[in-house]
Design a protein around this motif. Sequence first.
Motif, PDB file in Angstrom:
ATOM      1  N   ILE A 458       0.880  -1.174   0.000  1.00 59.96           N
ATOM      2  CA  ILE A 458       0.000   0.000   0.000  1.00 59.96           C
ATOM      3  C   ILE A 458       0.911   1.215   0.000  1.00 59.96           C
ATOM      4  CG2 ILE A 458      -1.999   1.058   1.086  1.00 59.96           C
ATOM      5  CD1 ILE A 458      -2.300  -1.958   0.343  1.00 59.96           C
ATOM      6  N   ILE A 475      -6.776  -0.905   4.250  1.00 57.87           N
ATOM      7  CA  ILE A 475      -5.890  -2.069   4.414  1.00 57.87           C
ATOM      8  C   ILE A 475      -6.666  -3.230   5.029  1.00 57.87           C
ATOM      9  CG2 ILE A 475      -3.908  -2.950   5.704  1.00 57.87           C
ATOM     10  CD1 ILE A 475      -2.581  -0.217   5.325  1.00 57.87           C
ATOM     11  N   SER A 493      -0.999  -7.491   8.927  1.00 58.61           N
ATOM     12  CA  SER A 493      -0.653  -6.127   8.523  1.00 58.61           C
ATOM     13  C   SER A 493      -0.534  -5.235   9.750  1.00 58.61           C
ATOM     14  CB  SER A 493      -1.711  -5.563   7.572  1.00 58.61           C
ATOM     15  OG  SER A 493      -2.878  -5.198   8.301  1.00 58.61           O
TER      16      SER A 493
END
Length: 770
Positions: A458, A475, A493
Amino acid sequence: MLKRIIWLSMDFPKATIGLVLLATLLFGIQFPKIHIDTDPENMLPADQADRVLYNQAKRDFGINDLIVLGITDEAGMFRPEPLARVARVVDRLLGLKGVITADVISLTTTDDVRSKGGLLEVRPLMQAVPEGTDEIAALQAAIADNPLFKDKLASADGTALAIYIPIERKDQAARIGGELRAILDEELAPEQRYHLAGLPIAEDSFGIEMFQQMGIVSPASGGVLFLLLWFAFRKFTLVLPVMGVAMLTVVWGMGLLIGMGYTVHIMSSMIPVFLMPIAVLDSVHILSDFYDRYPRLGDRRAALRESIEELYTPMLYTSLTSAAGFASLLLADIPPVQVFGAFVAFGILAAFLLTLTLVPASVMLIREERLQAAIGALDHEGGRLGALLRGFGRFTFGRAVPVALISALVLGLGFWGVSRTVVNDNPVAWFPESHDIRIADRVMNRQFGGTYMAYLLIQGDANGAIKRPEVMRYIEKLQRVLESDPEVGKTSSLADVIKQVNYVVHDADPQSRQLPQKVDELAQYLFLYETAGDAGDLDNFVDYDYRTANIWVQMRAGDNREMARVVALIDEQLRLEPPPAGIQVEWSGLTYINKVWQDEMVVGMMNAVLGGFLAVFAMMIILFRSPVLALLSMLPLVFAITLSYGLAAFVGKEYDMPMAVCSALTLGLSIDFAIHFIQRYRLNLSRLGGDLAAANGVVFGETARAIARNAWVIAVGFSPMMFSPLGPYKTVGVFFALLMLFSGLTALGLLPGLLKLTHGRLWRLQPATA
């Protein structure tokens, strides 16, 4: 000029052989410099966008290639004794050269977020081996209560633990794996088992086994060729020159490749096995023709000159077209494919030169009485093979129309099969089912979230972009979309870290395991985590400037089509719900690079084959001076590729890297049969005053026998590859036998009737040169 060299080799045979051996020595001394490389990253151009991004991701996030170690115990791993053994294993592996110790993920090296005395505490999940039942239960609860650990460090049933070992370079994987096995054999109890999985160790291990197979398969192929040639010619003195051409061609080709500093990869490792059968094609034609002429002329020099004069043009064009077929691989923008094509093309031209110098020189050195005895013992009518071919030739010539119609129907079925082709590959599947790597793959991907790593990056347009709440929510959304795919076992993440901090800060309130809505609250959680933990704890998930974040994607299957489906899933999500302003989403990771490489391979090979096809067709027009004859000469190639790939699709064989390579091989070799058949057909047709039936009968003598022998020699010459335990070698062996079968049958079964049906209508007899 070349013919002058040929005649000189006959006049000075000993000097010719000496010069050839000297050149071979110069090539042979390069072999100690050999270097093996199976890294798919290196199979893409250095400036290829995905490769550049992959290397950038490794630098930014420290997500170097991972070896995944699994340790299992049917009685359960959550007991003091197994946990103590695992702790000792981790301590020792941290000392292995090439292991990035700071990023090893395990019970003893991975930090957990907890609350202690109202303060946030970040410390290793297992600081010490738990002794009692309560401590073990607390450890299990901590793993189950943290999404970052669940199905990653321990299996759901508690019988397996995983350790993720990042390494500095993928070409160290096999060596590190060997040292790790020695540690595990010492530390683990007999009832405990271990498995090493992951693409790095699979690919590096394949490189080592590939090198071993190259040393086994190449000599085995040479031995098979020797037996076939001895069966055909019955005398060692007659077989030796042909085998000499084959072996010297391999030394020249591989010696030049290594000497120029190129690495040996999965494709170039097959060069010796390819060149050996290819190199004997022209030798078989020369010797077959020479043995038919020598008894009539009684003078070996005259017989050799006549044979070479008549065969020179077709041999030149078969060598040029074969070399062009392989050289067409230079059109593929894949460095190993280009290297493979270039050096096989060089080997083919070297074989042509060696055939026209070494074989005549060797024949000139054979004592006259031995030569007469050897050739006198041969059956010049070809025995049962000759009788079978003559009968087959009469049949196909006499029933040209039904043979053509049936062939068209079969070709249509082949095209239908090709339309069913599935493109897919997986380096782990290159090993046999019983191999340790395949077993580890099955066990580890059943117990954990997955051992095939891909990364979704990202990327923001400014420092701090990742700290925006809407970016973090995006995300999280991408993670849920990824986890909807059945082969995605787990994602991790920075969003998971933040949610866990929120959860812990609010005394493990399940309602608090969510992302903050405000910028300052999100920044506060990040600050708390960074100050409580160690520097670099978040390195795997976000860069220093919070400009780029990384989603770890663990997949349970490494097939390229699985990766392609997940990529398509994200593409669709990006289309339906574009990322926040200033944000881009890109893929990286070794599993994704494998998918990119196969995409490049498929497109590159298609372009190469198409370009090579056009180049060969242009050469056929020049040779035959007739577009129709040129088109007919391409039929063995068309039938071979279409029927072989169609049959592969019908039986469920997926289109992978070895099959892609075979298409280029066919481009060069299938045309060989058609050139010899049509050129000799025209020559005999001219000699016999245009009598088609008589010309067909003559061609189905020596020429058909030579074609049948060559098809048989190549097909059987590749047979040792069928017995290799490595999938790519086995595929090439089986597939190439099919290619030779179909191209040989097309040349001998279809061309006679088509030449008969089209002569005088679509093409006319022109003066043909030998």
